[in-house]
Scaffold this active site. Structure first.
Site, PDB file in Angstrom:
ATOM      1  N   SER A 229      34.996  61.315  75.502  1.00  0.00           N
ATOM      2  CA  SER A 229      35.292  60.963  76.884  1.00  0.00           C
ATOM      3  C   SER A 229      34.699  59.588  77.170  1.00  0.00           C
ATOM      4  O   SER A 229      33.540  59.335  76.860  1.00  0.00           O
ATOM      5  CB  SER A 229      34.683  62.007  77.820  1.00  0.00           C
ATOM      6  OG  SER A 229      34.923  61.668  79.160  1.00  0.00           O
TER       7      SER A 229
ATOM      8  N   SER B  33      34.337  53.503  81.296  1.00  0.00           N
ATOM      9  CA  SER B  33      35.443  52.792  81.940  1.00  0.00           C
ATOM     10  C   SER B  33      35.366  52.858  83.465  1.00  0.00           C
ATOM     11  O   SER B  33      35.969  52.055  84.157  1.00  0.00           O
ATOM     12  CB  SER B  33      36.783  53.350  81.465  1.00  0.00           C
ATOM     13  OG  SER B  33      36.922  54.704  81.875  1.00  0.00           O
TER      14      SER B  33
ATOM     15  N   ILE C 150      28.882  49.681  78.266  1.00  0.00           N
ATOM     16  CA  ILE C 150      28.022  48.795  77.489  1.00  0.00           C
ATOM     17  C   ILE C 150      27.181  47.989  78.477  1.00  0.00           C
ATOM     18  O   ILE C 150      27.704  47.425  79.434  1.00  0.00           O
ATOM     19  CB  ILE C 150      28.854  47.871  76.587  1.00  0.00           C
ATOM     20  CG1 ILE C 150      29.620  48.714  75.566  1.00  0.00           C
ATOM     21  CG2 ILE C 150      27.967  46.844  75.897  1.00  0.00           C
ATOM     22  CD1 ILE C 150      30.618  47.940  74.736  1.00  0.00           C
TER      23      ILE C 150
ATOM     24  N   HIS D 266      26.269  75.254  69.138  1.00  0.00           N
ATOM     25  CA  HIS D 266      25.248  75.484  68.121  1.00  0.00           C
ATOM     26  C   HIS D 266      25.561  76.661  67.207  1.00  0.00           C
ATOM     27  O   HIS D 266      24.854  76.889  66.237  1.00  0.00           O
ATOM     28  CB  HIS D 266      23.868  75.627  68.765  1.00  0.00           C
ATOM     29  CG  HIS D 266      23.315  74.301  69.189  1.00  0.00           C
ATOM     30  ND1 HIS D 266      22.329  73.658  68.484  1.00  0.00           N
ATOM     31  CD2 HIS D 266      23.647  73.484  70.207  1.00  0.00           C
ATOM     32  CE1 HIS D 266      22.056  72.501  69.064  1.00  0.00           C
ATOM     33  NE2 HIS D 266      22.844  72.377  70.113  1.00  0.00           N
TER      34      HIS D 266
ATOM     35  N   ASP E 114      24.644  71.845  64.494  1.00  0.00           N
ATOM     36  CA  ASP E 114      23.308  71.725  65.089  1.00  0.00           C
ATOM     37  C   ASP E 114      23.090  70.319  65.643  1.00  0.00           C
ATOM     38  O   ASP E 114      23.801  69.377  65.303  1.00  0.00           O
ATOM     39  CB  ASP E 114      22.211  72.093  64.091  1.00  0.00           C
ATOM     40  CG  ASP E 114      22.230  71.230  62.849  1.00  0.00           C
ATOM     41  OD1 ASP E 114      21.973  70.019  62.974  1.00  0.00           O
ATOM     42  OD2 ASP E 114      22.495  71.765  61.759  1.00  0.00           O
TER      43      ASP E 114
END
Length: 100
Positions: free
Chosen positions: A30, A34, A57, A85, A89
């Site tokens: 995802s 943006s 970023i 899990h 892991d």
């Protein structure tokens, strides 16, 4: 896996993806960056095994090394992971993320 990814990429480039190609993913990315997002708590929906949320970023100051007081500009992108899990892991997700 690589062959399937290439097949899906080719269909996407040609605008030919079908609903069948998009249902029941096992891994989701995802892009919350943006819309300016940085960190998230992604939620896994069955039958997914893992999901990653990529943040925007950011320009941040970073020390050049542990032994140096020199600071330089760096670009950092946070990625938030969640994994089932029963299948994967956290250490595996962490190693995968570090390779990125």
């Amino acid at each position: 896996i690589a062959m399937e990814l290439n097949r899906l990429r080719d269909l996407a480039v040609n605008g030919s993806l079908s609903e069948k190609d998009l249902v029941n993913p096992t891994f989701t990315i995802s892009n919350i960056g943006s819309i300016g997002g940085t960190i998230m708590s992604p939620v896994i929906l069955p039958p997914q095994v893992a999901i990653g949320a990529m943040g925007k970023i950011q320009r941040v100051p970073r020390f050049v090394s542990e032994d140096s007081m020199e600071v330089r500009e760096s670009h950092v992108m946070n990625i938030s992971w969640a994994g089932d899990h029963r299948v994967i892991d956290g250490a595996t997700l962490g190693r995968f993320s570090n390779l990125w």
